[in-house]
Design an enzyme around this catalytic site. Structure first.
Site, PDB file in Angstrom:
ATOM      1  CB  CYS A 173     -25.025   6.852 -21.201  1.00 51.74           C
ATOM      2  SG  CYS A 173     -24.939   6.620 -19.407  1.00 51.74           S
ATOM      3  N   GLY A 179       8.809  -1.933 -16.644  1.00 53.27           N
ATOM      4  CA  GLY A 179       8.389  -1.786 -18.032  1.00 53.27           C
ATOM      5  C   GLY A 179       7.810  -0.438 -18.389  1.00 53.27           C
ATOM      6  CE1 TYR A 217      -7.866   3.236 -26.398  1.00 50.94           C
ATOM      7  CE2 TYR A 217      -8.630   4.866 -27.977  1.00 50.94           C
ATOM      8  CZ  TYR A 217      -7.768   4.485 -26.972  1.00 50.94           C
ATOM      9  OH  TYR A 217      -6.793   5.353 -26.534  1.00 50.94           O
ATOM     10  CB  CYS A 246     -27.752  10.089 -18.639  1.00 56.37           C
ATOM     11  SG  CYS A 246     -26.420  10.195 -19.872  1.00 56.37           S
ATOM     12  CG  HIS A 285      -2.961   5.474 -17.822  1.00 57.09           C
ATOM     13  ND1 HIS A 285      -1.732   5.300 -18.428  1.00 57.09           N
ATOM     14  CD2 HIS A 285      -2.824   6.586 -17.048  1.00 57.09           C
ATOM     15  CE1 HIS A 285      -0.902   6.255 -18.045  1.00 57.09           C
ATOM     16  NE2 HIS A 285      -1.546   7.046 -17.195  1.00 57.09           N
TER      17      HIS A 285
END
Length: 234
Positions: A133, A172, A53, A136, A106
């Site tokens: 995070c 698409g 990613y 938290c 998404h």
């Protein structure tokens, strides 16, 4: 005035240099979907998923909106009614092309999500394993994208829009991934006209009232011109 609901998939961004997971030679072709786009894959090898990613984030940052993205922004601007854009894409090309209030079912590459408390924040260019995070402080940050096996975002809102649609367009998309593949039936159930715009007919092409075939950068502006011309003649 009539509401238009538009669903877009990877095909609208392909001409901007962002390949789909079905394209040979692209990032997706170098990995199994099970390894980089499922919760189980992230649990097994978070370093691999973050690298994947991070690479997609770099690729998306370099991409520019094409004529199809710009045409939909023009439709939103010039149509006298409401135009809702729902996208399966995690890039930001609709917004870069001028579209407003895009529903990212998404998720988005620009977002980070805490797997512990579900807090969301803007992703850094490069995410790392056990990144904490900011809310938290648990080391459970992940990309804020919907993986296979997870429920897409904003489904109640999307179904509400489909229930009020007079025209539904699918652009698409492969027509193979649910729940998005079923949107055309949802639209038909309320009497909406339906149109597919694709490089080639999708798996559900026979469901649509009308079809525009060709590259998105050509088919979408042509369709938008026709829709706006019809509105102007009323």
């Amino acid at each position: 005035m009539e509401k238009i609901v538009i669903l877009t998939g990877a095909g609208i961004s392909a001409e901007s240099g962002l390949g789909t997971f079905r394209d040979e030679g692209e990032l997706w072709a170098q990995h199994r979907i099970e390894d980089v786009a499922t919760p189980e894959g992230f649990a097994r090898n978070p370093a691999l998923v973050h690298r994947f990613y991070n690479a997609r984030r770099v690729q998306a940052a370099k991409a520019q909106p094409n004529a199809a993205h710009q045409a939909l922004a023009r439709l939103q601007k010039d149509w006298p009614g409401e135009v809702i854009i729902v996208t399966q894409n995690v890039d930001g090309l609709h917004e870069a092309g001028g579209a407003r209030h895009v529903i990212h079912m998404h998720g988005t590459l620009a977002g980070a999500l805490c797997g512990a408390c579900e807090h969301r924040w803007t992703s850094p260019p490069e995410m790392k394993v056990r990144e904490p995070c900011p809310a938290c402080h648990q080391p459970s940050a992940r990309p804020d994208v919907v993986w296979f096996g997870e429920m897409p975002y904003f489904m109640d809102e999307i179904f509400d829009h489909l229930a009020g649609a007079a025209l539904f367009a699918s652009i698409g998309t492969s027509g193979q991934v649910y729940p998005a593949a079923g949107f055309v039936q949802q639209a038909q159930a309320v009497g909406a006209r339906t149109v597919e715009l694709n490089l080639e007919p999708s798996a559900g092409a026979s469901e649509f009232d009308e079809t525009y075939l060709g590259p998105a950068s050509e088919a979408v502006p042509r369709w938008v011109d026709a829709v706006l011309a019809k509105a102007g003649s009323r």
